[in-house]
Design a protein around this motif. Structure first.
Motif: not given
Length: 428
Positions: A105-125
């Motif tokens: 359950a914790k591993a599943q909870g660590l993965s953001s939704s795809t839109p949020n994941y993409v946004t945060l990754t782009l900003v981070s890069a």
């Protein structure tokens, strides 16, 4: 400590309570008054290390088929029997190891939704790219804080050991997507920065400290990535915060990926190769370390008939990861050896130049600059040595020839030598 609440299906009450009584577990039973097929709800506290074993026994009593289970974290349990139970399980194994269900359950909870994941990754890069070009460690660290990479990095390993193919595939997909997005975003941002003139047109990125350290990875880079993977999965299995560990995982992925983008934007193939190898080694090593730790800790699917498949998949993926990391480590080893030999050769050249100038009273050594071939790829060699000397009168007639012979002898090959004379004057 955990508080477990179990809805008992009709006909299973006595079996469930017998299991709890046999283990000396305090519990509270509430009769079910709804029209659903539950006979009662039982609530009981457990030490962290006891959750998995107790839930496995309850499934054997029929809870898994029609009931449901809720596990919550609690701060304190005041109970003599609970203290005795905690001591008993502490003696049997790792008292901080969370249950398989909680881990999943914790591993599943660590993965953001795809839109949020993409946004945060782009900003981070983009932030990482700006920080690298500014040579700002604080900005680079800030980019790591917002990077959402810890979830996918750990989810793939958890999915493997518990035989959850969906979790594994999602983790792998998001890791691949994250690295690709980081490189693309960094490249586009770096091209834009260079095109519109935000940075000086003569800027050489390879001379920037934050970038330079990620262009020629060595064996120590492997230790960083393996450490990040171990720390990440241990924090997850211990049920503690993974926020700071997530920064460490981002350290191994975001800045190297941003460096690839900068190298592409400045058309530096050697730098792009070095940073690409570093990114790939880090990515694979994090997964290898996480998977190995989970296997060592004994996580596996609950149904016995699925354990053989999970074990087989785990071993196969470990072999693939070990092979890939070992192959890339050849490159790291080559860079490490090349760096050592280059540093030794440069030291010998500087010593030889200094020795020649010590025997020349008419000249004083001011500076030695050594230019190499393939500076950020394997097996770089000295190409040209520029020696700057100060003279107070006439130039020594044979100084250049003596320096050339000394440098060639130390380098073991013909190296171009350029001598620059600077007139000096001493007053007083």
């Amino acid at each position: 400590m955990r508080l477990v609440q179990v809805a008992i299906p009709e006909g299973n009450r006595d079996a469930v309570l017998e299991i709890l009584d046999d283990r000396g577990i305090d519990y509270v039973v509430s009769d079910e008054t709804s029209d659903r097929d539950y006979e009662a709800t039982v609530t009981f506290p457990l030490p962290i290390s006891a959750v998995e074993e107790v839930l496995t026994s309850l499934r054997g009593a029929g809870v898994a088929k029609n009931g449901y289970t809720i596990i919550t974290e609690v701060e304190t349990v005041v109970s003599k029997r609970f203290e005795e139970l905690s001591e008993e399980y502490a003696e049997e194994g790792d008292e901080d190891r969370i249950a398989r269900e909680e881990l999943q359950a914790k591993a599943q909870g660590l993965s953001s939704s795809t839109p949020n994941y993409v946004t945060l990754t782009l900003v981070s890069a983009i932030v990482a790219t700006a920080g690298l070009l500014l040579d700002s460690p604080a900005t680079v660290v800030g980019s790591m804080v917002i990077a959402p990479l810890i979830g996918p990095a750990l989810s793939a390993s958890v999915g493997t050991v518990v035989d959850d193919d969906e979790l594994f595939k999602r983790g792998v997909k998001l890791q691949f997507l994250g690295v690709v997005l980081s490189v693309v975003a960094a490249t586009l941002f770096a091209v834009a920065v260079r095109t519109i003139g935000v940075v000086p047109p003569t800027l050489d990125p390879t001379t920037i400290g934050e970038i330079e350290e990620r262009l020629a990875p060595n064996v120590l880079s492997l230790a960083v990535a393996l450490g990040a993977g171990v720390a990440g999965i241990v924090s997850l299995t211990a049920g503690v915060s993974t926020a700071l560990v997530g920064v460490m995982i981002a350290v191994a992925l975001i800045p190297p990926a941003a460096t690839i983008g900068i190298a592409i934007a400045w058309q530096l193939p050697g730098a792009a190769i070095g940073s690409s190898v570093l990114t790939l080694v880090n990515l694979l090593s994090i997964n290898l370390a996480a998977l190995a730790v989970l296997w060592y800790q004994g996580y596996h699917p609950e149904p016995i008939f699925r354990r053989a498949d999970a074990r087989s998949a785990t071993i196969k993926r470990l072999v693939v990861l070990v092979g890939a990391v070992a192959l890339l480590s050849v490159f790291l080893g080559g860079v490490t050896y090349s760096s050592y030999t280059s540093a030794t050769t440069e030291q010998d050249i500087r010593g030889a130049v200094g020795g020649v100038l010590e025997d020349t009273e008419e000249a004083t050594l001011l500076d030695v600059s050594i230019h190499t071939t393939n500076e950020y790829v394997l097996f770089s060699e000295p190409r040209r040595v520029v020696v700057t000397v100060g003279v107070t009168g006439d130039r020594p007639p044979d100084l250049a020839e003596r320096l050339d012979r000394a440098v060639d002898r130390m380098a073991g090959q013909d190296v171009g030598v350029q001598v620059r004379y600077v007139e000096t004057e001493t007053v007083g």
